[in-house]
Design an enzyme around this catalytic site. Structure first.
Site, PDB file in Angstrom:
ATOM      1  N   PHE A 158       0.971  -1.240  -0.066  1.00 29.53           N
ATOM      2  CA  PHE A 158       0.041   0.071   0.014  1.00 29.53           C
ATOM      3  C   PHE A 158       0.971   1.365   0.188  1.00 29.53           C
ATOM      4  CE2 PHE A 158       0.940  -0.810   4.520  1.00 29.53           C
ATOM      5  CZ  PHE A 158       1.317   0.725   5.048  1.00 29.53           C
ATOM      6  N   LYS A 182      -1.808  -7.019  -9.343  1.00 28.80           N
ATOM      7  CA  LYS A 182      -2.598  -7.069  -8.209  1.00 28.80           C
ATOM      8  C   LYS A 182      -2.198  -5.767  -7.245  1.00 28.80           C
ATOM      9  CE  LYS A 182      -3.184  -8.333  -4.156  1.00 28.80           C
ATOM     10  NZ  LYS A 182      -4.103  -7.353  -3.583  1.00 28.80           N
ATOM     11  N   GLU A 185      -5.199  -3.967  -1.783  1.00 24.70           N
ATOM     12  CA  GLU A 185      -6.554  -3.671  -1.313  1.00 24.70           C
ATOM     13  C   GLU A 185      -6.833  -2.340  -0.726  1.00 24.70           C
ATOM     14  OE1 GLU A 185      -5.240  -6.904   1.493  1.00 24.70           O
ATOM     15  OE2 GLU A 185      -4.938  -6.093  -0.572  1.00 24.70           O
ATOM     16  N   CYS A 289      10.078   1.521   3.042  1.00 26.88           N
ATOM     17  CA  CYS A 289      11.207   0.502   3.456  1.00 26.88           C
ATOM     18  C   CYS A 289      12.617   1.267   3.724  1.00 26.88           C
ATOM     19  CB  CYS A 289      11.277  -0.605   2.470  1.00 26.88           C
ATOM     20  SG  CYS A 289      11.661   0.005   0.720  1.00 26.88           S
ATOM     21  N   GLU A 391      10.850  -4.263  12.932  1.00 25.18           N
ATOM     22  CA  GLU A 391      10.315  -3.132  12.065  1.00 25.18           C
ATOM     23  C   GLU A 391       8.898  -2.484  12.440  1.00 25.18           C
ATOM     24  OE1 GLU A 391       9.862  -2.559   7.121  1.00 25.18           O
ATOM     25  OE2 GLU A 391       9.210  -4.529   7.811  1.00 25.18           O
TER      26      GLU A 391
END
Length: 500
Positions: A158, A182, A185, A289, A391
């Site tokens: 995302f 893909k 969502e 990241c 993380e």
């Protein structure tokens, strides 16, 4: 940001297959898409089934022969048209990213511009992808040429709705492959709009989009007609995707998480370092990241730490310059707050700036219902503290004092991830010393977000990357093709002619 989401109709998105919207074939299930600013529902995304995924893959498979037979120049011309069309819609795409993701306007513009930069790089493929030819023995000639590998798929997170898909779309298409995406969502609106724009330019089946959750992602990753897979997500899932995909004979690159370390040497420029560290760990609300996660301060540098806290505390919630946006959802809030609480109550770390209690962010969350949390700075006591190796994926910076440069390197080298690292110093010799000893694959000198620019490729090592090569730049050209090597030898002509 002011939103009018309550007054807008809430659309139900569709997949995009054969250059047109495609309703799910066998399920009417949907998932709500919320704006992080208020938590309001702004769309519904279909939960595609195996049948929907198969329809997208078969469309891509059918389009592959014609698309791959085009010359590099012809495909580059299509990509140029796509670049121009997306550039003309960049303001619209920025607004979509702000709305569905929560980035500030500047960050959303950067998301779009960085993705377009990769597309721009792909326009040079007629020159970049040329093969080699040489006489290797007498009249024996060898040449090689790059051959597309077929249908490729991409599953993206995302945190960068436009840029991360465009790490791979331009080069995959430019090299002659067809592509099924893909999107996350959580942020499906941006790439749905991109698919609509691309449908006026690319032939049917060349670029398809299928929505859904992990079930759709699994169906796509494991589809037998998908020959290569690019994945970006957590390290745990990335490793599973790599093991499963490569076990099925697919070419896979799977990027995972990160725990990035910055080192501040005693000779660093304090003002520049403080601002850069704050930009790194609070930019995009820490949901990237490449964000700073740990600052290793060599020696005692109280003024640097004071400045970092001061600058971070001045950020306000919002979408404008000088603001920090919300995190993606309530689960992110829960995870970040739990990490801060653990540092405080279990590790007995000092919370120098507590994002849970900054009035502007706390009030914003209460008044809007959005997912707002302020920047947090933690003075850690030990390199074994939980926040030093977990993380968090939010606007949280851990600071640990180190006695020496080698002590700092020891901490960084013990990191299981290998994404990014940076040293702040005024000495070229010190910079080179760290650059050669960091274990991260992307290293910065006085740059807290050391993202390589094309033609240099993006990708980590260790638990930050699994599989075949990097995901952008010249490494992606290699990933999306195989090399066909052709060796030729001709017998001397029996009949003499004017060419003899």
């Amino acid at each position: 940001m002011t939103t009018n989401d309550q007054s807008r109709p809430v659309p139900t998105l569709q997949n995009f297959i054969d250059n047109k919207p495609a309703a799910p074939l066998s399920s009417a299930k949907t998932l709500a898409v919320t704006t992080p600013h208020t938590g309001e529902t702004i769309a519904y995304v279909p939960l595609s089934t195996d049948a929907d995924v198969n329809a997208a893959v078969q469309s891509a498979k059918a389009a592959f022969p014609a698309w791959s037979s085009l010359t590099f120049k012809a495909r580059a011309n299509k990509l140029l048209s796509l670049y121009n069309a997306l550039s003309s819609h960049s303001d619209e795409l920025v607004q979509l990213i702000v709305r569905e993701h929560g980035k500030t306007h500047v960050e959303a513009a950067g998301d779009v511009s960085k993705g377009l930069e990769t597309l721009e790089y792909a326009l040079s493929l007629p020159q970049l992808a040329q093969g080699h030819v040489a006489y290797v023995s007498g009249n024996v000639q060898c040449r090689d040429e790059r051959v597309p590998i077929g249908v490729v798929a991409s599953i993206v997170p995302f945190n960068f709705p436009f840029m991360v898909p465009f790490w791979t779309i331009p080069l995959a298409l430019g090299m002659g492959n067809t592509y099924v995406l893909k999107p996350s969502e959580k942020v499906p609106l941006t790439m749905t709009r991109v698919a609509e724009i691309a449908s006026t330019i690319l032939p049917p089946g060349v670029l398809s989009l299928v929505h859904g959750d992990r079930n759709a992602a699994t169906a796509l990753a494991e589809h037998p007609d998908v020959n290569a897979l690019a994945f970006v997500g957590t390290s745990e899932v990335a490793e599973k995707v790599y093991v499963r995909g490569s076990g099925m004979g697919k070419r896979v690159v799977a990027l995972g998480g990160a725990k990035n370390h910055l080192v501040a040497m005693p000779d660093c420029n304090i003002e520049m370092t403080a601002q850069d560290v704050v930009n790194s760990f609070t930019g995009c609300a820490g949901e990237r990241c490449m964000a700073a996660s740990v600052l290793l301060v060599v020696g005692e540098q109280p003024e640097l730490i004071r400045l970092i806290v001061e600058k971070a505390s001045k950020l306000v919630p919002g979408s404008d310059v000088g603001s920090m946006g919300p995190v993606i959802d309530s689960a992110a809030i829960t995870r970040i707050e739990a990490a801060i609480a653990h540092a405080q109550t279990v590790d007995n770390a000092a919370i120098l700036l507590d994002g849970r209690q900054i009035p502007g962010f706390a009030n914003k969350r209460q008044s809007t219902g959005g997912f707002w949390i302020g920047p947090t700075v933690i003075q850690q006591k030990s390199r074994t503290d939980h926040a030093m190796h977990s993380e968090i994926f939010g606007p949280v910076l851990s600071i640990l004092q180190c006695d020496s440069a080698d002590d700092a390197l020891m901490v960084e080298n013990a990191n299981k991830h290998g994404n990014a690292a940076c040293v702040y110093t005024g000495s070229g010799a010190v910079a080179e010393y760290f650059s050669q000893r960091f274990t991260a694959a992307m290293v910065g000198v006085n740059i807290g977000v050391p993202v390589p620019r094309e033609p240099f490729s993006f990708g980590g090592i260790g638990q930050s990357r699994f599989g075949y090569g990097d995901i952008t730049g010249d490494a992606a050209i290699e990933f999306f093709t195989y090399r066909r090597k052709i060796t030729t030898k001709w017998a001397e002509a029996k009949e003499k002619s004017w060419m003899s």
